[in-house]
Scaffold this motif. Structure first.
Motif, PDB file in Angstrom:
ATOM      1  N   MET A  66      61.915  60.425  37.249  1.00  0.00           N
ATOM      2  CA  MET A  66      63.109  60.586  36.417  1.00  0.00           C
ATOM      3  C   MET A  66      62.873  61.546  35.249  1.00  0.00           C
ATOM      4  N   LYS A  91      69.995  57.890  43.132  1.00  0.00           N
ATOM      5  CA  LYS A  91      70.354  56.479  43.319  1.00  0.00           C
ATOM      6  C   LYS A  91      69.113  55.647  43.648  1.00  0.00           C
ATOM      7  N   TRP A  93      66.084  56.298  42.543  1.00  0.00           N
ATOM      8  CA  TRP A  93      65.356  56.123  41.280  1.00  0.00           C
ATOM      9  C   TRP A  93      65.943  54.961  40.480  1.00  0.00           C
ATOM     10  N   LYS A  94      67.267  54.861  40.472  1.00  0.00           N
ATOM     11  CA  LYS A  94      67.908  53.753  39.753  1.00  0.00           C
ATOM     12  C   LYS A  94      67.523  52.407  40.388  1.00  0.00           C
ATOM     13  N   ASP A  95      67.486  52.384  41.714  1.00  0.00           N
ATOM     14  CA  ASP A  95      67.061  51.163  42.406  1.00  0.00           C
ATOM     15  C   ASP A  95      65.623  50.805  42.052  1.00  0.00           C
ATOM     16  N   THR A  98      65.258  48.824  38.884  1.00  0.00           N
ATOM     17  CA  THR A  98      65.557  47.389  38.934  1.00  0.00           C
ATOM     18  C   THR A  98      64.294  46.579  39.251  1.00  0.00           C
ATOM     19  N   ARG A 103      68.401  47.565  34.671  1.00  0.00           N
ATOM     20  CA  ARG A 103      69.596  47.967  35.412  1.00  0.00           C
ATOM     21  C   ARG A 103      70.284  49.115  34.670  1.00  0.00           C
ATOM     22  N   VAL A 104      70.449  50.234  35.350  1.00  0.00           N
ATOM     23  CA  VAL A 104      71.190  51.354  34.765  1.00  0.00           C
ATOM     24  C   VAL A 104      72.677  51.060  34.886  1.00  0.00           C
ATOM     25  N   PHE A 107      74.465  56.701  33.508  1.00  0.00           N
ATOM     26  CA  PHE A 107      73.507  57.717  33.059  1.00  0.00           C
ATOM     27  C   PHE A 107      74.246  58.970  32.582  1.00  0.00           C
ATOM     28  N   CYS A 202      71.369  57.352  28.965  1.00  0.00           N
ATOM     29  CA  CYS A 202      71.728  56.252  29.853  1.00  0.00           C
ATOM     30  C   CYS A 202      71.869  54.961  29.051  1.00  0.00           C
ATOM     31  N   VAL A 204      70.761  51.240  29.705  1.00  0.00           N
ATOM     32  CA  VAL A 204      70.003  50.350  30.587  1.00  0.00           C
ATOM     33  C   VAL A 204      70.053  48.933  30.025  1.00  0.00           C
TER      34      VAL A 204
END
Length: 268
Positions: A66, A91, A93-95, A98, A103-104, A107, A202, A204
């Motif tokens: 990221m 997506k 990277w966001k997972d 977690t 949790r994003v 962003f 973002c 988070v």
């Protein structure tokens, strides 16, 4: 706090309260009132009902890929950044976040493009050689500044004004919103308009907290965060010309740089 992004966060909180009929209440605490960003992220990871305004450089501590968002010239503007966020890679990277307890929510908050500000004009990277430039301490920032020939130096933003005034540093890299609000024009003469990093922010939150929300509340929180971030970003973009005029009217000179030279240096 009167900052533009804080107003966007307050808008997000108000809409979530309305759309959940008071089921989810968000209180905004600006200016690190609850503690440092790092401490707040740690508390979110531990499951506290806390959300934090952060950026890709911080998130790269958990998902290293990221950090590319804070590398010089990775994207050329907000719209390009949004397209990256829509990819399956992003997506993923966001997972991955977690798995670290974060949790994003969105962003897509935006604070503008960062340029070099200081005592001297610089139209090419060579002009920055030997200049000590304040930058955040995260690795993507440091490596980007090095690639453009400046010497990165990490001090708190609150110390930058005095550092430039006393010439203990030669300058900093900063977006227009912060350049105006900090009155950096009182101590620096030039904006070298590199626009080398587009500063995406973002929100988070604790994954533990988020998982406990009812499904309809989860959707409302995510959709509203996305909506508020986008609307706030458009407002920031609309202010760029005015902010530049504010800097000029307060004595600063805007230097149009050889952007291709800076891009070439950053890509080496």
């Amino acid at each position: 706090d009167s900052s533009i992004i804080v107003k966007g966060l307050q808008d997000f909180a108000k809409k979530v309260d309305e759309r959940t009929n008071g089921g989810v209440k968000i209180t905004v605490y600006p200016s690190s009132q609850l503690g440092s960003e790092e401490d707040m992220i740690d508390q979110a990871i531990q499951g506290m009902n806390i959300a934090v305004l952060s950026d890709a450089a911080r998130m790269s501590d958990y998902v290293p890929q990221m950090g590319i968002f804070n590398m010089a010239y990775f994207v050329d503007g907000y719209d390009e950044a949004v397209k990256v966020m829509e990819t399956e890679t992003f997506k993923g990277w966001k997972d991955d976040l977690t798995k670290h307890g974060l949790r994003v929510l969105t962003f897509n908050f935006y604070d503008g493009a960062r340029s070099f500000v200081g005592h001297k004009p610089a139209t090419t990277p060579q002009d920055l050689k030997g200049q000590v430039v304040r930058t955040p301490g995260a690795a993507p920032y440091i490596e980007s500044i090095k690639s453009m020939q400046a010497t990165p130096y990490n001090i708190a933003w609150s110390e930058v004004y005095n550092g430039i005034q006393t010439k203990s540093i030669d300058g900093c890299e900063v977006q227009y919103t912060s350049a105006v609000s900090s009155h950096i024009y009182e101590v620096a003469k030039y904006v070298n308009k590199t626009e080398h990093i587009n500063l995406l922010n973002c929100i988070v939150a604790s994954e533990g907290w988020f998982k406990k929300l009812p499904e309809d509340y989860k959707k409302i929180v995510l959709d509203t965060a996305q909506e508020s971030g986008f609307e706030n970003a458009q407002y920031v973009i609309s202010l760029q010309d005015k902010l530049e005029k504010d800097l000029i009217n307060n004595g600063m000179t805007i230097v149009e740089v050889d952007k291709n030279a800076f891009k070439t240096a950053a890509n080496k």
